[in-house]
Scaffold this active site. Sequence first.
Site, short mmCIF file in Angstrom:
data_model
loop_
_atom_site.label_atom_id
_atom_site.label_comp_id
_atom_site.label_asym_id
_atom_site.label_seq_id
_atom_site.Cartn_x
_atom_site.Cartn_y
_atom_site.Cartn_z
N GLU A 176 -5.63 -4.49 10.70
CA GLU A 176 -4.55 -3.53 10.92
C GLU A 176 -4.83 -2.76 12.21
O GLU A 176 -5.64 -1.82 12.20
CB GLU A 176 -4.46 -2.55 9.76
N ASN B 166 0.87 -1.18 0.00
CA ASN B 166 0.00 0.00 0.00
C ASN B 166 0.90 1.23 0.00
O ASN B 166 1.50 1.55 1.02
CB ASN B 166 -0.89 -0.03 1.27
N SER C 266 3.20 -2.03 10.35
CA SER C 266 4.65 -2.13 10.56
C SER C 266 5.22 -3.51 10.23
O SER C 266 6.14 -3.98 10.89
CB SER C 266 5.02 -1.70 11.98
N HIS D 298 -9.57 1.65 4.88
CA HIS D 298 -8.30 1.77 5.60
C HIS D 298 -8.48 2.75 6.76
O HIS D 298 -9.23 3.73 6.64
CB HIS D 298 -7.21 2.27 4.64
N GLY E 9 2.46 2.40 10.72
CA GLY E 9 3.46 3.45 10.54
C GLY E 9 4.20 3.83 11.80
O GLY E 9 4.91 4.83 11.84
N GLU F 293 -6.75 5.07 7.80
CA GLU F 293 -6.45 6.47 7.47
C GLU F 293 -7.64 7.13 6.76
O GLU F 293 -7.90 8.32 6.95
CB GLU F 293 -5.17 6.54 6.62
N LYS G 177 0.06 4.29 -0.32
CA LYS G 177 -0.57 5.49 0.26
C LYS G 177 -0.30 6.70 -0.65
O LYS G 177 -0.28 6.54 -1.87
CB LYS G 177 -0.07 5.70 1.70
P1 PGA Z 1 2.73 0.37 7.63
O1 PGA Z 1 1.28 0.59 6.96
O2 PGA Z 1 3.26 -0.94 7.08
O3 PGA Z 1 3.54 1.55 7.18
O4 PGA Z 1 2.54 0.31 9.09
C1 PGA Z 1 0.39 -0.47 6.78
C2 PGA Z 1 -0.90 0.03 6.21
O5 PGA Z 1 -1.39 1.08 6.64
O6 PGA Z 1 -1.49 -0.61 5.31
#
Ligand code: PGA
Length: 244
Positions: free
Chosen positions: A162, A9, A202, A93, A168, A95, A11
């Site tokens: 998640e 992903n 992560s 997601h 992140g 976010e 983003k």
């Molecule tokens: P990350 O993001 O691996 O940077 O923690 C995962 C995601 O939000 O899909």
Amino acid sequence: MRRLLIAGNWKMNGQAADLEFFDIIAQAAADVPHEVLICPPATLLARVSQTLSGSAVRSGGQDCHPETSGAHTGDIAAGMLRDAGADYVILGHSERRADHGEGDALVRAKAEAAIKAGLTPIICVGETRAEREAGQAVEIVVGQLKNSLPADCDASVVIAYEPVWAIGTGLTASLDDIADMHAAIRAALPHPEAMRILYGGSVKPANAEEILSLADVDGALVGGASLKAGDFKSIIHAVAEPVQ
Ligand code: PGA
């Protein structure tokens, strides 16, 4: 048997210059039995899909609108993602849930639109740190799941667990917590044996193997580490065999 899915992903990252990355990923994907997916920003989707055509790597969008077309400035319909070469779309997601106030009913409507357009939705669920500390993680996640699943949910729909606090941040859930949550999610699915559940938050080369080896983990949704070709390649290679 559920085929492992390693999904990147990107983003809001990536420009045309980053397309060089794909030679390395296409090569890495050719070596493994599992499925590899890149979800770039919408601006790159058509180019990424063209670059990847003929390789084992699929492409996907990061969101879609529930309507098929119309006066929705700045939005993208599922059919447009399909037209640009996507096979998958990430929906709900955390976010988007946080930045755009998306709730479960909207995520469900988007998933239904995605399926109608021929895309496979990857529906994201996850608890906040406060919810986990309050002992509500399973209840919250299973509730999100039930309310976000499309009415016509078939076995190809993918779930991504998640934990919001792990995205992140460099923090990951413990293996026991991941195993428990994935088992709870599986028990709540309409096609428990066939549907894939990814872990995200992560995931990196150092922890991919132990996470991907858990019985109910059918792949990973990878943010930050999917932007580095070497790291993403290591995650693709972390387990060479499908999980079951
Ligand atoms: P990350 O993001 O691996 O940077 O923690 C995962 C995601 O939000 O899909």
